[in-house]
Design a protein around this motif. Structure first.
Motif, PDB file in Angstrom:
ATOM      1  N   LEU A 214       0.848  -1.204   0.000  1.00 45.10           N
ATOM      2  CA  LEU A 214       0.000   0.000   0.000  1.00 45.10           C
ATOM      3  C   LEU A 214       0.872   1.238   0.000  1.00 45.10           C
ATOM      4  O   LEU A 214       1.928   1.255   0.636  1.00 45.10           O
ATOM      5  CB  LEU A 214      -0.871   0.031   1.256  1.00 45.10           C
ATOM      6  CG  LEU A 214      -1.782  -1.167   1.486  1.00 45.10           C
ATOM      7  CD1 LEU A 214      -2.377  -1.093   2.885  1.00 45.10           C
ATOM      8  CD2 LEU A 214      -2.887  -1.222   0.436  1.00 45.10           C
ATOM      9  N   ARG A 215       0.367   2.274  -0.662  1.00 42.25           N
ATOM     10  CA  ARG A 215       1.107   3.543  -0.651  1.00 42.25           C
ATOM     11  C   ARG A 215       1.060   4.169   0.741  1.00 42.25           C
ATOM     12  O   ARG A 215       0.009   4.160   1.396  1.00 42.25           O
ATOM     13  CB  ARG A 215       0.475   4.513  -1.664  1.00 42.25           C
ATOM     14  CG  ARG A 215       1.178   5.847  -1.781  1.00 42.25           C
ATOM     15  CD  ARG A 215       0.569   6.674  -2.908  1.00 42.25           C
ATOM     16  NE  ARG A 215      -0.784   7.121  -2.609  1.00 42.25           N
ATOM     17  CZ  ARG A 215      -1.087   8.225  -1.922  1.00 42.25           C
ATOM     18  NH1 ARG A 215      -0.127   8.994  -1.435  1.00 42.25           N
ATOM     19  NH2 ARG A 215      -2.343   8.564  -1.713  1.00 42.25           N
ATOM     20  N   TYR A 232      11.280   3.449   6.796  1.00 46.52           N
ATOM     21  CA  TYR A 232      10.093   2.685   6.409  1.00 46.52           C
ATOM     22  C   TYR A 232      10.496   1.527   5.499  1.00 46.52           C
ATOM     23  O   TYR A 232      10.078   0.378   5.694  1.00 46.52           O
ATOM     24  CB  TYR A 232       9.063   3.574   5.694  1.00 46.52           C
ATOM     25  CG  TYR A 232       7.800   2.810   5.385  1.00 46.52           C
ATOM     26  CD1 TYR A 232       6.764   2.753   6.305  1.00 46.52           C
ATOM     27  CD2 TYR A 232       7.683   2.089   4.197  1.00 46.52           C
ATOM     28  CE1 TYR A 232       5.618   2.007   6.051  1.00 46.52           C
ATOM     29  CE2 TYR A 232       6.552   1.340   3.935  1.00 46.52           C
ATOM     30  CZ  TYR A 232       5.523   1.307   4.863  1.00 46.52           C
ATOM     31  OH  TYR A 232       4.402   0.552   4.604  1.00 46.52           O
ATOM     32  N   HIS A 233      11.353   1.837   4.506  1.00 48.21           N
ATOM     33  CA  HIS A 233      11.760   0.803   3.539  1.00 48.21           C
ATOM     34  C   HIS A 233      12.470  -0.354   4.252  1.00 48.21           C
ATOM     35  O   HIS A 233      12.177  -1.524   3.998  1.00 48.21           O
ATOM     36  CB  HIS A 233      12.675   1.433   2.480  1.00 48.21           C
ATOM     37  CG  HIS A 233      12.937   0.525   1.325  1.00 48.21           C
ATOM     38  ND1 HIS A 233      11.929   0.014   0.536  1.00 48.21           N
ATOM     39  CD2 HIS A 233      14.105   0.018   0.818  1.00 48.21           C
ATOM     40  CE1 HIS A 233      12.453  -0.762  -0.398  1.00 48.21           C
ATOM     41  NE2 HIS A 233      13.765  -0.778  -0.243  1.00 48.21           N
ATOM     42  N   ASN A 259       5.559   4.928  -4.144  1.00 50.19           N
ATOM     43  CA  ASN A 259       6.727   5.671  -3.642  1.00 50.19           C
ATOM     44  C   ASN A 259       7.912   4.719  -3.785  1.00 50.19           C
ATOM     45  O   ASN A 259       8.087   3.817  -2.953  1.00 50.19           O
ATOM     46  CB  ASN A 259       6.539   6.051  -2.168  1.00 50.19           C
ATOM     47  CG  ASN A 259       5.413   7.044  -1.965  1.00 50.19           C
ATOM     48  OD1 ASN A 259       5.378   8.090  -2.597  1.00 50.19           O
ATOM     49  ND2 ASN A 259       4.481   6.727  -1.072  1.00 50.19           N
ATOM     50  N   ARG A 260       8.652   4.875  -4.884  1.00 49.45           N
ATOM     51  CA  ARG A 260       9.770   3.950  -5.141  1.00 49.45           C
ATOM     52  C   ARG A 260      10.813   4.073  -4.030  1.00 49.45           C
ATOM     53  O   ARG A 260      11.107   5.166  -3.557  1.00 49.45           O
ATOM     54  CB  ARG A 260      10.413   4.242  -6.506  1.00 49.45           C
ATOM     55  CG  ARG A 260       9.537   3.783  -7.679  1.00 49.45           C
ATOM     56  CD  ARG A 260      10.170   4.154  -9.007  1.00 49.45           C
ATOM     57  NE  ARG A 260       9.295   3.824 -10.135  1.00 49.45           N
ATOM     58  CZ  ARG A 260       9.552   2.874 -11.040  1.00 49.45           C
ATOM     59  NH1 ARG A 260      10.662   2.159 -10.960  1.00 49.45           N
ATOM     60  NH2 ARG A 260       8.713   2.646 -12.028  1.00 49.45           N
ATOM     61  N   ASP A 261      11.333   2.915  -3.629  1.00 47.67           N
ATOM     62  CA  ASP A 261      12.316   2.813  -2.544  1.00 47.67           C
ATOM     63  C   ASP A 261      11.727   3.162  -1.180  1.00 47.67           C
ATOM     64  O   ASP A 261      12.467   3.379  -0.223  1.00 47.67           O
ATOM     65  CB  ASP A 261      13.563   3.667  -2.811  1.00 47.67           C
ATOM     66  CG  ASP A 261      14.463   3.029  -3.863  1.00 47.67           C
ATOM     67  OD1 ASP A 261      14.459   1.778  -3.967  1.00 47.67           O
ATOM     68  OD2 ASP A 261      15.143   3.769  -4.599  1.00 47.67           O
ATOM     69  N   VAL A 262      10.390   3.232  -1.109  1.00 46.27           N
ATOM     70  CA  VAL A 262       9.748   3.356   0.210  1.00 46.27           C
ATOM     71  C   VAL A 262       8.957   2.064   0.439  1.00 46.27           C
ATOM     72  O   VAL A 262       9.419   1.166   1.146  1.00 46.27           O
ATOM     73  CB  VAL A 262       8.851   4.613   0.311  1.00 46.27           C
ATOM     74  CG1 VAL A 262       8.220   4.715   1.706  1.00 46.27           C
ATOM     75  CG2 VAL A 262       9.661   5.862   0.007  1.00 46.27           C
ATOM     76  N   ASP A 266      12.913   0.268  -5.911  1.00 42.84           N
ATOM     77  CA  ASP A 266      12.770   0.773  -7.283  1.00 42.84           C
ATOM     78  C   ASP A 266      12.895  -0.364  -8.310  1.00 42.84           C
ATOM     79  O   ASP A 266      12.071  -0.499  -9.217  1.00 42.84           O
ATOM     80  CB  ASP A 266      13.869   1.832  -7.468  1.00 42.84           C
ATOM     81  CG  ASP A 266      13.872   2.438  -8.859  1.00 42.84           C
ATOM     82  OD1 ASP A 266      12.820   2.416  -9.516  1.00 42.84           O
ATOM     83  OD2 ASP A 266      14.933   2.928  -9.286  1.00 42.84           O
ATOM     84  N   SER A 267      13.900  -1.218  -8.126  1.00 40.70           N
ATOM     85  CA  SER A 267      14.183  -2.276  -9.120  1.00 40.70           C
ATOM     86  C   SER A 267      13.092  -3.347  -9.172  1.00 40.70           C
ATOM     87  O   SER A 267      13.059  -4.149 -10.099  1.00 40.70           O
ATOM     88  CB  SER A 267      15.523  -2.940  -8.792  1.00 40.70           C
ATOM     89  OG  SER A 267      15.424  -3.526  -7.502  1.00 40.70           O
TER      90      SER A 267
END
Ligand code: CP
Length: 301
Positions: A214-215, A232-233, A259-262, A266-267
């Motif tokens: 979830l965002r 958070y990540h 939210n990439r890397d959260v 990202d990958s």
């Protein structure tokens, strides 16, 4: 369907019917023809990319005339209420209003009014419900596994503020999935115990069929609720290391925006196990099925 406001109002048969019809639209195997001029209006009082534009595309694909509604340029800016706005659009001849609002349950006064006859489709109400997102998520899971019964699904992150989580937990449990919730304890509420179990992410990951992220909804947080992105990540996100613990057959989902890397590295967003892009594409077909069912409901009235 007369309206689509909450997953609470849908039966399993209705859900499966919508998923199958959405799949038929996707496969190019569903015929649809309007028998009269039909107008849809999209009223978005909270920002949106996916929901707003996929409803617009779905409406156009079905041949509806689309009236885009700009709140800033409308009489809302003069203080007109949502009720009076929808009453007006209804009087002008709009058949379906797709509405996103920050106000939970905004739709109740609209669907309970004797003077509003247009159908209401909820495009998200605050932290309440997001039924069209839920249906596209269900379509995506069904495409992968062909069933819901017995699937182990974790819904992870900002559960308190997420309308996607509320709609999904309600319907996935009804469909027989086994639900786990992970993320900060501050974003967990005892009411979620009715649908699944609060779990340790690292312990549950190897067993999952679906990891639904979830965002983190910063816009709905009190100032005391903030986490650093890195914190958070590391503690709650799907890191590259955690993703290695997933079964090769497990899929990763996220309603987006991401939210990439959260919430997710990202990958991993466009990785082979991710279905995030597929979810977005399925949104168009799911919304076509929803609109078609609403039009059939209006005709049957
Ligand atoms: N998933 C979702 O509701 O995205 P939008 O806010 O972009 O519509």
């Amino acid at each position: 369907l007369e309206n689509l406001t909450s997953m609470e109002n849908l039966s399993i048969d209705e859900v499966m019917g919508l998923i199958k019809r959405a799949s038929a639209f996707k496969a190019g195997k569903a015929d649809f023809a309007l028998d009269e001029q039909t107008f849809a209006s999209n009223l978005f009082f909270e920002n949106s990319t996916r929901t707003h534009h996929s409803f617009h595309i779905a409406e156009r694909k079905l041949g509806l005339d689309v009236l885009e509604f700009d709140a800033q340029a409308s009489s809302i800016s003069k203080g007109e209420t949502l009720y009076d706005t929808v009453l007006t659009l209804d009087a002008l001849g709009v058949d379906i209003c797709v509405i996103r609002s920050g106000v939970e349950h905004y739709y109740e006064e609209l669907v309970n009014s004797d003077n509003i006859h247009c159908a209401i489709v909820n495009g998200g109400d605050g932290s309440g419900q997001h039924p069209s997102q839920c249906l596209l998520d269900l379509m995506t899971i069904y495409e992968e596994f062909g069933k819901f019964e017995g699937l182990k699904i974790a819904i992870s992150g900002d559960l308190t503020h997420s309308r996607v989580a509320k709609s999904n937990m309600m319907m996935l449990q009804k469909l027989g999935a086994r639900l786990y919730f992970t993320g900060p304890a501050a974003w967990y509420s005892e009411e979620f115990d009715d649908y699944g179990h609060y779990a340790n992410l690292d312990r549950i990951l190897p067993e999952l069929d679906v990891h639904m992220l979830l965002r983190v909804q910063h816009e709905r947080h009190d100032s005391g609720e903030s986490f650093s992105k890195e914190g958070y990540h590391t503690h709650f996100g799907l890191t590259q290391e955690r993703a290695k613990m997933l079964k090769p057959t497990a899929i990763i989902m996220h309603p987006a925006p991401v939210n990439r890397d959260v919430e997710i590295a990202d990958s991993l967003v466009e990785s082979p196990q991710s279905r995030i892009v597929q979810q977005m594409s399925n949104g168009v077909y799911t919304r076509m099925a929803i609109l078609e069912a609403i039009l059939a409901g209006k005709k049957a009235k």
